[in-house]
Design a protein around this motif. Structure first.
Motif, PDB file in Angstrom:
ATOM      1  N   GLY A 119      -9.211 -15.853  -6.128  1.00 27.65           N
ATOM      2  CA  GLY A 119      -8.951 -15.304  -7.448  1.00 27.65           C
ATOM      3  C   GLY A 119      -9.568 -13.939  -7.685  1.00 27.65           C
ATOM      4  N   TYR A 120     -10.199 -13.360  -6.671  1.00 22.96           N
ATOM      5  CA  TYR A 120     -10.868 -12.062  -6.839  1.00 22.96           C
ATOM      6  C   TYR A 120      -9.863 -10.946  -7.070  1.00 22.96           C
ATOM      7  CZ  TYR A 120     -13.567  -7.895  -5.606  1.00 22.96           C
ATOM      8  OH  TYR A 120     -14.156  -6.660  -5.608  1.00 22.96           O
ATOM      9  N   TRP A 121      -8.747 -10.984  -6.294  1.00 22.12           N
ATOM     10  CA  TRP A 121      -7.822  -9.856  -6.317  1.00 22.12           C
ATOM     11  C   TRP A 121      -6.845  -9.937  -7.476  1.00 22.12           C
ATOM     12  CZ3 TRP A 121      -9.045  -5.809  -3.696  1.00 22.12           C
ATOM     13  CH2 TRP A 121      -9.740  -5.930  -2.488  1.00 22.12           C
ATOM     14  N   SER A 122      -6.657  -8.813  -8.113  1.00 21.03           N
ATOM     15  CA  SER A 122      -5.617  -8.602  -9.116  1.00 21.03           C
ATOM     16  C   SER A 122      -5.089  -7.191  -8.903  1.00 21.03           C
ATOM     17  CB  SER A 122      -6.173  -8.763 -10.535  1.00 21.03           C
ATOM     18  OG  SER A 122      -7.143  -7.748 -10.804  1.00 21.03           O
ATOM     19  N   LEU A 123      -4.015  -6.838  -9.585  1.00 24.44           N
ATOM     20  CA  LEU A 123      -3.453  -5.505  -9.420  1.00 24.44           C
ATOM     21  C   LEU A 123      -4.462  -4.432  -9.820  1.00 24.44           C
ATOM     22  CD1 LEU A 123      -1.077  -3.675  -8.763  1.00 24.44           C
ATOM     23  CD2 LEU A 123      -0.248  -4.019 -11.101  1.00 24.44           C
ATOM     24  N   GLN A 124      -5.156  -4.662 -10.926  1.00 23.71           N
ATOM     25  CA  GLN A 124      -6.149  -3.686 -11.372  1.00 23.71           C
ATOM     26  C   GLN A 124      -7.287  -3.569 -10.363  1.00 23.71           C
ATOM     27  OE1 GLN A 124      -4.848  -6.104 -13.214  1.00 23.71           O
ATOM     28  NE2 GLN A 124      -3.605  -4.898 -14.653  1.00 23.71           N
ATOM     29  N   ARG A 125      -7.708  -4.714  -9.812  1.00 26.41           N
ATOM     30  CA  ARG A 125      -8.795  -4.693  -8.840  1.00 26.41           C
ATOM     31  C   ARG A 125      -8.382  -3.952  -7.582  1.00 26.41           C
ATOM     32  NH1 ARG A 125     -13.889  -4.580  -8.824  1.00 26.41           N
ATOM     33  NH2 ARG A 125     -13.823  -6.170 -10.470  1.00 26.41           N
ATOM     34  N   VAL A 126      -7.137  -4.127  -7.142  1.00 22.41           N
ATOM     35  CA  VAL A 126      -6.652  -3.421  -5.950  1.00 22.41           C
ATOM     36  C   VAL A 126      -6.736  -1.911  -6.156  1.00 22.41           C
ATOM     37  CG1 VAL A 126      -4.601  -2.943  -4.564  1.00 22.41           C
ATOM     38  CG2 VAL A 126      -5.178  -5.297  -5.142  1.00 22.41           C
ATOM     39  N   LEU A 130      -9.102   0.731  -4.256  1.00 24.79           N
ATOM     40  CA  LEU A 130      -8.440   1.819  -3.539  1.00 24.79           C
ATOM     41  C   LEU A 130      -9.066   3.155  -3.910  1.00 24.79           C
ATOM     42  CD1 LEU A 130      -6.177   2.973  -1.758  1.00 24.79           C
ATOM     43  CD2 LEU A 130      -4.678   2.903  -3.770  1.00 24.79           C
ATOM     44  N   TYR A 131      -9.358   3.366  -5.189  1.00 25.49           N
ATOM     45  CA  TYR A 131     -10.018   4.595  -5.616  1.00 25.49           C
ATOM     46  C   TYR A 131     -11.402   4.721  -4.969  1.00 25.49           C
ATOM     47  CZ  TYR A 131      -6.456   5.221  -9.269  1.00 25.49           C
ATOM     48  OH  TYR A 131      -5.278   5.416  -9.942  1.00 25.49           O
ATOM     49  N   ASP A 132     -12.137   3.612  -4.891  1.00 23.73           N
ATOM     50  CA  ASP A 132     -13.448   3.645  -4.244  1.00 23.73           C
ATOM     51  C   ASP A 132     -13.320   3.989  -2.762  1.00 23.73           C
ATOM     52  OD1 ASP A 132     -14.654   3.005  -6.622  1.00 23.73           O
ATOM     53  OD2 ASP A 132     -14.807   0.855  -6.197  1.00 23.73           O
ATOM     54  N   TYR A 133     -12.281   3.449  -2.137  1.00 24.00           N
ATOM     55  CA  TYR A 133     -12.086   3.692  -0.701  1.00 24.00           C
ATOM     56  C   TYR A 133     -11.784   5.169  -0.433  1.00 24.00           C
ATOM     57  CZ  TYR A 133      -9.857   3.697   3.878  1.00 24.00           C
ATOM     58  OH  TYR A 133      -9.522   3.998   5.170  1.00 24.00           O
ATOM     59  N   VAL A 134     -10.854   5.746  -1.184  1.00 22.34           N
ATOM     60  CA  VAL A 134     -10.482   7.145  -0.923  1.00 22.34           C
ATOM     61  C   VAL A 134     -11.626   8.088  -1.296  1.00 22.34           C
ATOM     62  CG1 VAL A 134      -8.004   6.741  -1.131  1.00 22.34           C
ATOM     63  CG2 VAL A 134      -9.329   7.310  -3.180  1.00 22.34           C
ATOM     64  N   ASP A 135     -12.472   7.696  -2.253  1.00 21.34           N
ATOM     65  CA  ASP A 135     -13.639   8.519  -2.567  1.00 21.34           C
ATOM     66  C   ASP A 135     -14.613   8.534  -1.386  1.00 21.34           C
ATOM     67  OD1 ASP A 135     -15.278  10.019  -4.629  1.00 21.34           O
ATOM     68  OD2 ASP A 135     -16.658   8.390  -4.156  1.00 21.34           O
ATOM     69  N   MET A 148      -2.925   9.272  -0.659  1.00 21.27           N
ATOM     70  CA  MET A 148      -2.801   7.850  -0.341  1.00 21.27           C
ATOM     71  C   MET A 148      -3.003   7.610   1.144  1.00 21.27           C
ATOM     72  SD  MET A 148      -2.175   4.850  -1.595  1.00 21.27           S
ATOM     73  CE  MET A 148      -1.771   3.210  -0.965  1.00 21.27           C
ATOM     74  N   PRO A 149      -3.932   6.719   1.529  1.00 21.88           N
ATOM     75  CA  PRO A 149      -4.132   6.432   2.955  1.00 21.88           C
ATOM     76  C   PRO A 149      -3.061   5.501   3.505  1.00 21.88           C
ATOM     77  CG  PRO A 149      -5.615   5.098   1.649  1.00 21.88           C
ATOM     78  CD  PRO A 149      -4.868   5.985   0.680  1.00 21.88           C
ATOM     79  N   ARG A 150      -2.916   5.505   4.818  1.00 18.32           N
ATOM     80  CA  ARG A 150      -1.998   4.567   5.462  1.00 18.32           C
ATOM     81  C   ARG A 150      -2.659   3.193   5.575  1.00 18.32           C
ATOM     82  NH1 ARG A 150       0.901   6.781  10.766  1.00 18.32           N
ATOM     83  NH2 ARG A 150       2.261   5.053  10.195  1.00 18.32           N
ATOM     84  N   MET A 166      -3.074  -5.212  -1.063  1.00 19.94           N
ATOM     85  CA  MET A 166      -2.003  -4.297  -1.448  1.00 19.94           C
ATOM     86  C   MET A 166      -0.644  -4.888  -1.109  1.00 19.94           C
ATOM     87  SD  MET A 166      -3.721  -0.675  -0.273  1.00 19.94           S
ATOM     88  CE  MET A 166      -2.118   0.059  -0.098  1.00 19.94           C
ATOM     89  N   ALA A 167      -0.543  -5.524   0.053  1.00 19.73           N
ATOM     90  CA  ALA A 167       0.715  -6.152   0.450  1.00 19.73           C
ATOM     91  C   ALA A 167       1.121  -7.252  -0.534  1.00 19.73           C
ATOM     92  CB  ALA A 167       0.597  -6.705   1.860  1.00 19.73           C
ATOM     93  N   ARG A 168       0.142  -7.959  -1.063  1.00 16.42           N
ATOM     94  CA  ARG A 168       0.435  -9.040  -2.026  1.00 16.42           C
ATOM     95  C   ARG A 168       0.990  -8.508  -3.335  1.00 16.42           C
ATOM     96  NH1 ARG A 168      -4.809 -12.293  -3.034  1.00 16.42           N
ATOM     97  NH2 ARG A 168      -3.458 -13.092  -4.687  1.00 16.42           N
ATOM     98  N   PHE A 169       0.616  -7.287  -3.702  1.00  9.56           N
ATOM     99  CA  PHE A 169       1.014  -6.741  -4.993  1.00  9.56           C
ATOM    100  C   PHE A 169       2.055  -5.636  -4.864  1.00  9.56           C
ATOM    101  CE2 PHE A 169      -3.074  -8.703  -5.866  1.00  9.56           C
ATOM    102  CZ  PHE A 169      -2.822  -9.394  -7.049  1.00  9.56           C
ATOM    103  N   GLY A 170       2.931  -5.755  -3.871  1.00 14.63           N
ATOM    104  CA  GLY A 170       4.071  -4.857  -3.778  1.00 14.63           C
ATOM    105  C   GLY A 170       4.080  -3.916  -2.597  1.00 14.63           C
ATOM    106  N   GLY A 171       2.988  -3.808  -1.863  1.00 17.81           N
ATOM    107  CA  GLY A 171       2.960  -2.934  -0.706  1.00 17.81           C
ATOM    108  C   GLY A 171       2.389  -1.555  -1.022  1.00 17.81           C
TER     109      GLY A 171
END
Length: 400
Positions: A119-126, A130-135, A148-150, A166-171
């Motif tokens: 239950g951790y993942w949601s669209l907002q959480r993704v 993602l913003y934390d990752y690219v930072d 956007m990273p690959r 990301m794949a779970r919420f549309g790719g």
């Protein structure tokens, strides 16, 4: 039994039933066979015959029963091992992956050390992660955070959990749109083009053409203006490969080949043929490098997702010029009625002598780029040549 009797002859008698039952009935033929028992025992030991004696029948039955018991025991042991393996896997999924699993699947299970709870993942959480990752990528590798990273890059970086979420919420494509980031294909083209121009300049610095092949800039009357330009003759791709610039050779092929690139960069390509087929107008390699570098620095320093316009934009005069330069530009291009009546390609160049009071010009890079853009056909023309996004004429004509 029937087959053996047929081979022995038509007078062969077939006795029905088991051998032990036949012996108990005391048939004369059976008694005669029993007299030859030693010979048959020796024969059976040599040829592995079975079924002639009661004790052998019993041994066969016991052997079959033992096989059944062994099979049952093996099945039970195998089921036990399977259950242990299943329990072990479940335990590993709840804690951490074993060292053997890490060596066999270094990427697939690299995220399980801090696996997120159910239950951790949601669209907002993704999007937040993602913003934390690219930072983090921006801090470590100097890549703009709005790009956007690959997905396979995330896996290689140990963030397969984010990729799967990301794949779970549309790719990746859907998430890129929702997060308002520059798509991978767009910034990959931009980065590759800048890398191509930089490598081409490095190559021509290391292997310059003969001085008699330098092109001289000239005015409309044919008079020479400025120093010789060593970046006006596109080198041969065979020479590029022979000199070990394989990466540059690959980039040239990817971006259209030597002839097309020479035309885009306003360079000559001796031996390519059809030089007059296309003409994009004047341009130069150094300007292309400086403009793309400026755009990248703007993306790196000032663009943080979510982006208002998730594209790599051609800079406007407002991005390149100082306030006094913009004011001079507005005054020069404004009619007596107070409306600005000019197209992008008709913007004038700015001479610093016209604005002597401007002390905020820094190193003059923005002004130099603006004047070069005007010289090479205007903002829209240069944007199209370098593959940059350009705002509509109504918005781009505004310098504010």
């Amino acid at each position: 039994r029937q087959a053996v009797a047929t081979k022995l002859g038509p007078n062969t008698r077939i006795m029905a039933g088991r051998w032990s039952h036949v012996m108990q009935e005391s048939h004369p033929e059976v008694q005669q066979l029993l007299q030859w028992e030693p010979a048959f025992v020796a024969l059976s030991s040599d040829t592995h015959l079975t079924g002639l004696y009661p004790d052998r029948d019993n041994d066969d039955e016991e052997e079959e029963e033992q096989k059944d018991r062994n099979t049952l025991q093996f099945s039970t042991q195998q089921q036990s091992l399977d259950n242990e393996a299943f329990s072990h896997d479940n335990h590993q999924n709840d804690t951490t992956t074993s060292s053997n699993d890490d060596s066999r699947h270094p990427k697939k299970w690299s995220h399980t050390s801090d696996r997120k709870p159910k239950g951790y993942w949601s669209l907002q959480r993704v999007i937040v992660e993602l913003y934390d990752y690219v930072d983090g990528v921006k801090q470590q590798h100097g890549r703009p955070a709005g790009w956007m990273p690959r997905p396979n890059e995330m896996t290689a970086s140990g963030r397969d959990d984010l990729k799967q979420a990301m794949a779970r919420f549309g790719g990746a494509k859907q998430i890129c749109q929702l997060a308002r980031m520059v798509p991978f294909r767009e910034w990959y083209y931009f980065e590759g083009q800048l890398d191509l121009l930089l490598q081409l300049r490095d190559y021509m610095d290391e292997y310059p053409p003969p001085e008699d092949e330098y092109n001289m800039d000239s005015d409309d009357d044919g008079a020479t203006t400025g120093p010789p330009n060593r970046y006006k003759t596109f080198p041969s791709v065979s020479d590029i490969r022979r000199n070990g610039y394989e990466s540059l050779h690959s980039l040239i092929q990817y971006y259209g080949g030597r002839k097309f690139l020479a035309t885009r960069l306003s360079m000559e390509a001796p031996g390519a043929g059809g030089e007059d087929a296309l003409d994009f107008g004047p341009f130069d390699l150094e300007f292309g490098i400086r403009l793309l570098t400026h755009v990248r620095q703007d993306q790196l320093l000032h663009k943080t997702p979510p982006l208002a316009k998730p594209v790599i934009l051609m800079p406007t005069p407002a991005k390149l010029l100082t306030p006094l330069q913009l004011q001079w530009l507005k005054t020069t291009t404004t009619t007596t009625s107070g409306t600005r009546q000019y197209q992008d390609g008709q913007l004038p160049q700015i001479n610093m002598a016209d604005i002597p009071e401007d002390e905020n010009n820094d190193d003059g890079e923005g002004l130099w780029l603006h004047n070069k853009i005007v010289e090479y056909g205007g903002y829209e023309n240069v944007a199209r040549r370098l593959g940059l996004a350009f705002r509509s004429s109504s918005s781009s004509s505004s310098t504010g």
